[in-house]
Design a protein around this motif. Structure first.
Motif, PDB file in Angstrom:
ATOM      1  N   LEU A 227       0.839  -1.188   0.000  1.00 21.79           N
ATOM      2  CA  LEU A 227       0.000   0.000   0.000  1.00 21.79           C
ATOM      3  C   LEU A 227       0.881   1.248   0.000  1.00 21.79           C
ATOM      4  O   LEU A 227       1.942   1.280   0.601  1.00 21.79           O
ATOM      5  N   TYR A 228       0.448   2.251  -0.741  1.00 14.90           N
ATOM      6  CA  TYR A 228       1.123   3.538  -0.803  1.00 14.90           C
ATOM      7  C   TYR A 228       0.198   4.573  -0.159  1.00 14.90           C
ATOM      8  O   TYR A 228      -0.971   4.701  -0.556  1.00 14.90           O
ATOM      9  N   ALA A 229       0.709   5.291   0.824  1.00 17.17           N
ATOM     10  CA  ALA A 229      -0.125   6.221   1.583  1.00 17.17           C
ATOM     11  C   ALA A 229       0.512   7.609   1.639  1.00 17.17           C
ATOM     12  O   ALA A 229       1.712   7.738   1.910  1.00 17.17           O
ATOM     13  N   ASN A 230      -0.288   8.628   1.378  1.00 13.32           N
ATOM     14  CA  ASN A 230       0.184  10.003   1.513  1.00 13.32           C
ATOM     15  C   ASN A 230       0.230  10.384   2.985  1.00 13.32           C
ATOM     16  O   ASN A 230      -0.774  10.277   3.700  1.00 13.32           O
ATOM     17  N   VAL A 231       1.385  10.847   3.422  1.00 13.91           N
ATOM     18  CA  VAL A 231       1.564  11.265   4.804  1.00 13.91           C
ATOM     19  C   VAL A 231       0.776  12.542   5.085  1.00 13.91           C
ATOM     20  O   VAL A 231       0.198  12.719   6.159  1.00 13.91           O
ATOM     21  N   THR A 241      -6.060   5.841   7.474  1.00 12.02           N
ATOM     22  CA  THR A 241      -6.884   4.863   6.755  1.00 12.02           C
ATOM     23  C   THR A 241      -6.179   4.300   5.532  1.00 12.02           C
ATOM     24  O   THR A 241      -6.331   3.131   5.198  1.00 12.02           O
ATOM     25  N   SER A 242      -5.350   5.112   4.875  1.00  9.35           N
ATOM     26  CA  SER A 242      -4.656   4.609   3.683  1.00  9.35           C
ATOM     27  C   SER A 242      -3.472   3.717   4.037  1.00  9.35           C
ATOM     28  O   SER A 242      -3.034   2.906   3.221  1.00  9.35           O
ATOM     29  N   SER A 243      -2.970   3.836   5.277  1.00  5.70           N
ATOM     30  CA  SER A 243      -1.828   3.002   5.683  1.00  5.70           C
ATOM     31  C   SER A 243      -2.223   1.909   6.668  1.00  5.70           C
ATOM     32  O   SER A 243      -1.362   1.173   7.171  1.00  5.70           O
ATOM     33  N   ILE A 244      -3.522   1.787   6.966  1.00 11.28           N
ATOM     34  CA  ILE A 244      -4.036   0.769   7.904  1.00 11.28           C
ATOM     35  C   ILE A 244      -3.259   0.821   9.216  1.00 11.28           C
ATOM     36  O   ILE A 244      -2.645  -0.157   9.659  1.00 11.28           O
ATOM     37  N   THR A 248      -1.953   6.000  17.198  1.00 10.12           N
ATOM     38  CA  THR A 248      -0.707   5.942  17.961  1.00 10.12           C
ATOM     39  C   THR A 248       0.468   5.425  17.138  1.00 10.12           C
ATOM     40  O   THR A 248       1.625   5.537  17.554  1.00 10.12           O
ATOM     41  N   GLU A 249       0.177   4.842  15.986  1.00  9.93           N
ATOM     42  CA  GLU A 249       1.236   4.284  15.141  1.00  9.93           C
ATOM     43  C   GLU A 249       1.704   5.259  14.071  1.00  9.93           C
ATOM     44  O   GLU A 249       2.603   4.944  13.295  1.00  9.93           O
ATOM     45  N   LEU A 250       1.120   6.451  14.050  1.00  9.97           N
ATOM     46  CA  LEU A 250       1.512   7.451  13.052  1.00  9.97           C
ATOM     47  C   LEU A 250       2.673   8.277  13.587  1.00  9.97           C
ATOM     48  O   LEU A 250       2.489   9.330  14.205  1.00  9.97           O
ATOM     49  N   VAL A 251       3.868   7.784  13.364  1.00  6.26           N
ATOM     50  CA  VAL A 251       5.058   8.503  13.811  1.00  6.26           C
ATOM     51  C   VAL A 251       5.564   9.399  12.679  1.00  6.26           C
ATOM     52  O   VAL A 251       5.343   9.101  11.498  1.00  6.26           O
TER      53      VAL A 251
END
Length: 378
Positions: A227-231, A241-244, A248-251
């Motif tokens: 998966l490719y997710a825009n930060v 949602t795009s990175s599942i 708390t995991e969004l560092v």
């Protein structure tokens, strides 16, 4: 909406799947499972773009041509893919490009040209507006790669998951009852208000195997899920949602791009985690029913608060599979606010900041091809 699905799109999402020929066909994959993983994900997820790479192009395709098909896109059917004429050298990979709502096959123009240049004639590239039973013609082929670009795997309900609402709580809560009037069934699915009150929302069902389809089994059939997710700067699909990922995991990601892939800032491999499948608890069903029958601010707010629980359930389901997560940041691009379209270069002259992302996708597919060749040789 933008990119690849995948639910793919402009809310495009793009899904890509790749099939390989060579006699190494997985007997565990049926035509229904291969089509359900991509078709359901695309039609029901809404935004983003998807790529499915399946290996094992049937030898019966040799010296044949594909006819363009034109069907009503409102019904989610195939729409006029470019005619594929007879080919002298039989390709042994099929790459299917699928866009989502508010988009068209022409959005893949740059991606198609770049993939052809990088991957060569070994790949047959096929564009459709949305997966349908017609794609079942690839059944019996070995699934290799499943790729999504800016796709709302968890829906868009939740804090900053629909970024153009700026994270304003009242706007995020009011968006759910309004969405169906703007984008119909897809709006209900993305905000988890679709279907009967007692039945789990479709995105929650798609995080498991259920009576509607073997969704997780179909995804598990692919050797690789990327998966490719825009930060940031994606106005349509939030990073979580795009990175599942959980909040708390969004560092904070690196600001420097990987060598050779501009704006690709991080790659993380997440191995499968053993956990129970998702559950749709009674209190969630009750709140959903009230939100459907009386969609006022108070009822919508109550169901909105339960969505965090549903998101956790979806993550539990999807994390049972391994994922390669690629974070993309257009913070240094000339037009960073076009991130949702940049990620798959919707228009080459306006969104070419995403060229490095497309190059990364192509090289990831090529890497899988090399691994497949080595495995087949052993």
């Amino acid at each position: 909406m933008a990119s690849a699905p995948l639910i793919h799109a402009s809310y495009h999402n793009s899904v890509a799947f790749w099939l390989r020929n060579g006699g190494h066909v997985s007997s565990s994959l049926s035509s229904s499972s291969s089509s359900s993983s991509c078709s359901s994900f695309d039609r029901q997820a809404g935004f983003g773009s998807n790529l499915c790479n399946i290996s094992g192009v049937n030898s019966s395709w040799k010296n044949t041509s594909f006819k363009a098909q034109s069907m009503n896109t409102a019904q989610g059917n195939v729409v006029a893919p470019k005619v594929i004429s007879k080919f002298k050298h039989e390709p042994d990979h099929l790459l299917v490009l699928v866009h989502g709502i508010f988009a068209s096959p022409s959005d893949w123009t740059y991606v198609e040209a770049e993939l052809k240049r990088r991957l060569g004639s070994n790949f047959l590239i096929y564009e459709i507006s949305a997966s349908s039973s017609k794609v079942g013609a690839i059944a019996g082929l070995e699934p290799i790669s499943f790729v999504t670009l800016a796709t709302p795997h968890l829906g868009v309900r939740g804090n900053k998951q629909l970024p153009f609402l700026l994270g304003v709580p009242i706007l995020e809560k009011l968006a759910a009852p309004i969405a169906p009037f703007l984008i119909g069934r897809t709006g209900r699915q993305l905000f988890h208000t679709d279907g009967k009150p007692s039945k789990p929302p479709v995105l929650l069902r798609m995080a498991s195997d259920c009576e509607d389809g073997k969704f997780i089994s179909a995804l598990r059939a692919f050797r690789c899920r990327i998966l490719y997710a825009n930060v940031s700067y994606d106005h349509m699909v939030g990073w979580r949602t795009s990175s599942i990922r959980r909040e708390t995991e969004l560092v904070k990601p690196p600001r420097r791009s990987l060598d050779g892939y501009k704006h690709v800032v991080d790659v993380e491999y997440c191995p499968p985690i053993s956990s129970e499948g998702p559950h749709f608890r009674p209190e969630a069903a009750k709140a959903k029913e009230v939100a459907q029958t009386t969609p006022n601010t108070q009822n919508t707010t109550e169901y909105h608060d339960i969505i965090e629980v549903l998101s956790e359930e979806m993550i539990h389901g999807l994390q049972r599979l391994g994922w390669k997560k690629v974070d993309v940041s257009f913070h240094s691009a000339f037009w960073p606010f076009f991130a949702h379209n940049n990620i798959h270069v919707k228009s080459e002259w306006l969104h070419n900041a995403g060229a490095g992302v497309v190059a990364h996708v192509a090289d990831s597919l090529k890497q899988q091809e090399s691994c497949s060749f080595i495995t087949a040789s052993l």
